[in-house]
Structures are given as structure tokens and as C-alpha cells.
Scaffold this active site. Structure first.
Site, short mmCIF file in Angstrom:
data_model
loop_
_atom_site.label_atom_id
_atom_site.label_comp_id
_atom_site.label_asym_id
_atom_site.label_seq_id
_atom_site.Cartn_x
_atom_site.Cartn_y
_atom_site.Cartn_z
N HIS A 49 0.81 -1.22 0.00
CA HIS A 49 0.00 0.00 0.00
C HIS A 49 0.85 1.27 0.00
O HIS A 49 0.59 2.22 0.73
CB HIS A 49 -0.96 0.01 1.18
N TYR A 72 -12.84 10.18 3.53
CA TYR A 72 -13.42 9.13 2.68
C TYR A 72 -13.64 7.82 3.41
O TYR A 72 -14.01 6.82 2.78
CB TYR A 72 -12.56 8.98 1.42
#
Length: 378
Positions: free
Chosen positions: A159, A261
């Protein structure tokens, strides 16, 4: 992971991925097709060793990054490849790679490129790095390489994200910093992990970022992200971002300054061990995705398309699928996005770009990943 090379004329059974309903898109794309029934011609041009990203230069040449750290200068007209010297050491363990690459807005004069990669830290740690260099095409080398941003160290090899986009006015650089598989830092105001960052062209935090006065790291533009593997502006200056979800729940987000988000507090996917994550829901305080996929397609790359070669596809996002072995088209209409096409490409697709003449160019994933040029069928 299947890395075998399938011929483009190989007959395979039709397998359509099921798409879940989402707030701004139909339950399934309007068009879904298997390899062999594609609406474009597919021309293989070359192969690369686990390619990751690509960038066109004004002369039509192409820079291609490879996972283990090589940068390749490719001439589509002649098919010649040249390994560019002077690239930094890359930690390619796990999801590490020489990642994104873009030319500076003033490349014609400066010959400056921006690129990202994963770098080893102390012990088993690693970090994402954003760097610049002068590209000397005559000698095939990078010169005056500078690190302009380093992400936080993490003890994982995943990631990193590391996608790069310049603002339409060319004054700012937007950079994606993944959560490094640590989850909670995506909600940590002081951390740059799990964030979209807005930087000056020298890598310093841009003035006026929306959350700095609230105690966030000065570079943060938006937060609550997981693994942000694509970012692009549309013709109206809206910023779109694509990220890989956990177990399903891949997302397309419209990025607005200062918004949260949701990751890891909200997702339309679940944890890999089966634990539930609350779905995005009205009133939960998080910005929901415009489009999401369940089951996952494992998106690898994103490009905005507004060229004339495929006129019916203008103002669209193109999304590559790794596990999906796919290319998807998302139609944009203002702040709305709709799934329109899903094409089975027969191989894991890592990256997509719009070429200088409006063709679509895609990179397959893996040791023999092909560079493919997609043009309208005659």
C-alpha cells in the site's frame, strides 16, 4: 496469480464479473464482453519485466517503470528499448516497485521528470519516495536526482500508492500516500499515510491546504484512504481517485478538499479475515465513492480520456483490473460517474494511458507484461 501469456485470439469462456449497485452507477455496466469480442484493435508492441507505469514524452517516446527498479525508454516507431541509467535503489519486496512516472508541466524546457518508488528504511521498514530528475535522452540517463518527499516508515511491504498528478494550472502536485496496510493512520491527522497530498512542485506542503488549521499535517488534501492507485483530473478540473478496497469494495472517488473518505471506518468491502466493515451510508460523516465494485476487480491503474480517436468515449475514466483481468470505462457527467463498459482482456492489466494520437495504451502485469495499443476497429 496466473502470469501466463494468452494469445489475443485464444477462445475462452465468457465470464462476466457481477457488479454491485452503488449510489451513482447502474448495477452492471451497459456493455461487458469477453476477449475475442473487443470493440477495439489490440496491437502488442513490446514486453517488459513486471511493468508498473508509463509516461509519454513530447517526441512520442515512452518511459516505462519496472517493478525491480529499471526505467525503460521505448520508441514505439522502431520498437527499440533502452534502460535508463541513474535510477535510485528500489525496495521491490511485496508491493514495492519503481512506481509512477510523469513529465513536468514544463518538460519541453526543463527535461524534468517526477517519479515515485519504494525505499528501504531501517531494519525491515520501508517508505514511499517522490523524486525528480533531469532526463538526458541522448545519453539515456537520469541526472540531478532529488528526493522531494519521503513518506513515513512502516514495517510492511504494501500500500505505497505513490500516484502523481499535476493540477491543471501546473502549479501544484497531487500525490497519493497509501495506508501501508496499517489502517488507523488513514484517520490520524498528523500522519501522511492514507491521504491525498497537495504539494508545491518542490515537494513542500502547498499553502492553503484545507486541514492544516485543524491540526492535520500541512500537506493533507483529503484523508480516509486505503491504497490509492490512480489519480487524474478531468477536463473541468475535478480530481478523481481510484483505490483498491480490502476484500472487495474497490472505489472511484471524486476528491474534494478536506473530506474524509472513511477508511477504515467505512468501506463497501470487508476485512480479508471476514470481519465486517460498515458500508458507506448517508449521514455517516464520510464521503461515499461514486462507483464501487463488489466483487473486486483489483484496480491497478487509471487514466482520464478526452481524445478524438474514440469520440464516443470522451470524458471517461479507464480503469485496469488485476484480478479482474479487465479494462473498464466509467463515463463522467459533472460530479456523477457511471459504469459503462467492462472488457475481459485475458491477462492482469497493470496500467493505462492515453497516447499522443488518442489511442489507448495498456500494460499487462507480470514478468512478460506486454505493452498493447488499442485503436478503433475499422
Amino acid at each position: 496469480m496466473n502470469l501466463s501469456m494468452l494469445g489475443l485470439n485464444t477462445t475462452i469462456s465468457l465470464t462476466l464479473l457481477a457488479f454491485a449497485a452503488d449510489p451513482a452507477a447502474a448495477n452492471t455496466p451497459a456493455n461487458a464482453s469477453a476477449i475475442g469480442n473487443l470493440p477495439f484493435e489490440v496491437k502488442p508492441l513490446s514486453t517488459f519485466k513486471s511493468p508498473w507505469a508509463m509516461a509519454f514524452l513530447p517526441n512520442g517516446h515512452l518511459l516505462v517503470t519496472e517493478k525491480e527498479g529499471a526505467l525503460i525508454l521505448f520508441d514505439p516507431a522502431t520498437g527499440t528499448k533502452r534502460t535508463v541509467s541513474g535510477t535510485p535503489a528500489v525496495s521491490s519486496k511485496g508491493q514495492g516497485a519503481l512506481m509512477d512516472i510523469v513529465s513536468a508541466p514544463n518538460f519541453a524546457a526543463s527535461k524534468l521528470i517526477y517519479f515515485s518508488y519504494s525505499e528501504a528504511g531501517s531494519g525491515a521498514s520501508s517508505r514511499v519516495v517522490l523524486a525528480t530528475a533531469i532526463l538526458d535522452q541522448a545519453s539515456g540517463s537520469l541526472k540531478e536526482t532529488k528526493t522531494i518527499f519521503r513518506g513515513q516508515d512502516a514495517p510492511t511491504a504494501g500500500h505505497y500508492s505513490g500516484r502523481i498528478a499535476f493540477s491543471p494550472d501546473g502549479k501544484y502536485l497531487f500525490f497519493t500516500s497509501g495506508d501501508r496496510q496499517l489502517l488507523d493512520p488513514a484517520q490520524d491527522p498528523k500522519s501522511t499515510l492514507g491521504k491525498v497530498l497537495r504539494l508545491n512542485l518542490d515537494g513542500t506542503p502547498a499553502d492553503g491546504n484545507p486541514l492544516a488549521a485543524k491540526g492535520f499535517h500541512a500537506a493533507v488534501w483529503s484523508y480516509g484512504h486505503r491504497n490509492l492507485l490512480g489519480i487524474a483530473f478531468d477536463k473541468q478540473g475535478r480530481l478523481w481517485e481510484m483505490e483498491m478496497g480490502p476484500r472487495h469494495g474497490d472505489e472511484i472517488n471524486l476528491i474534494k478538499p478536506g473530506l474524509n473518505y472513511g477508511w477504515p471506518k467505512a468501506s463497501n468491502g470487508s476485512h480479508y479475515d471476514g470481519r465486517d466493515i460498515p458500508d458507506h451510508a448517508p449521514g455517516d460523516g464520510f464521503e461515499a465513492p461514486k462507483v464501487f465494485w463488489t466483487p473486486a476487480i483489483s484496480p491497478g491503474g487509471l487514466a482520464y480520456y478526452d481524445a478524438d480517436r474514440f469520440p464516443k468515449w470522451k470524458n471517461s475514466l479507464f480503469i485496469t483490473g488485476l484480478s479482474g483481468k479487465s479494462l473498464d470505462r466509467i463515463a463522467l457527467n459533472g460530479e456523477n460517474a457511471t459504469k459503462e463498459d467492462h472488457w475481459d482482456m485475458g491477462e492482469r492489466i497493470r496500467a493505462v494511458r492515453t497516447g499522443p494520437d488518442g489511442a489507448l495504451w495498456v500494460l499487462e502485469d507480470g514478468p512478460g507484461g506486454r505493452l498493447l495499443m488499442l485503436t478503433p476497429k475499422r
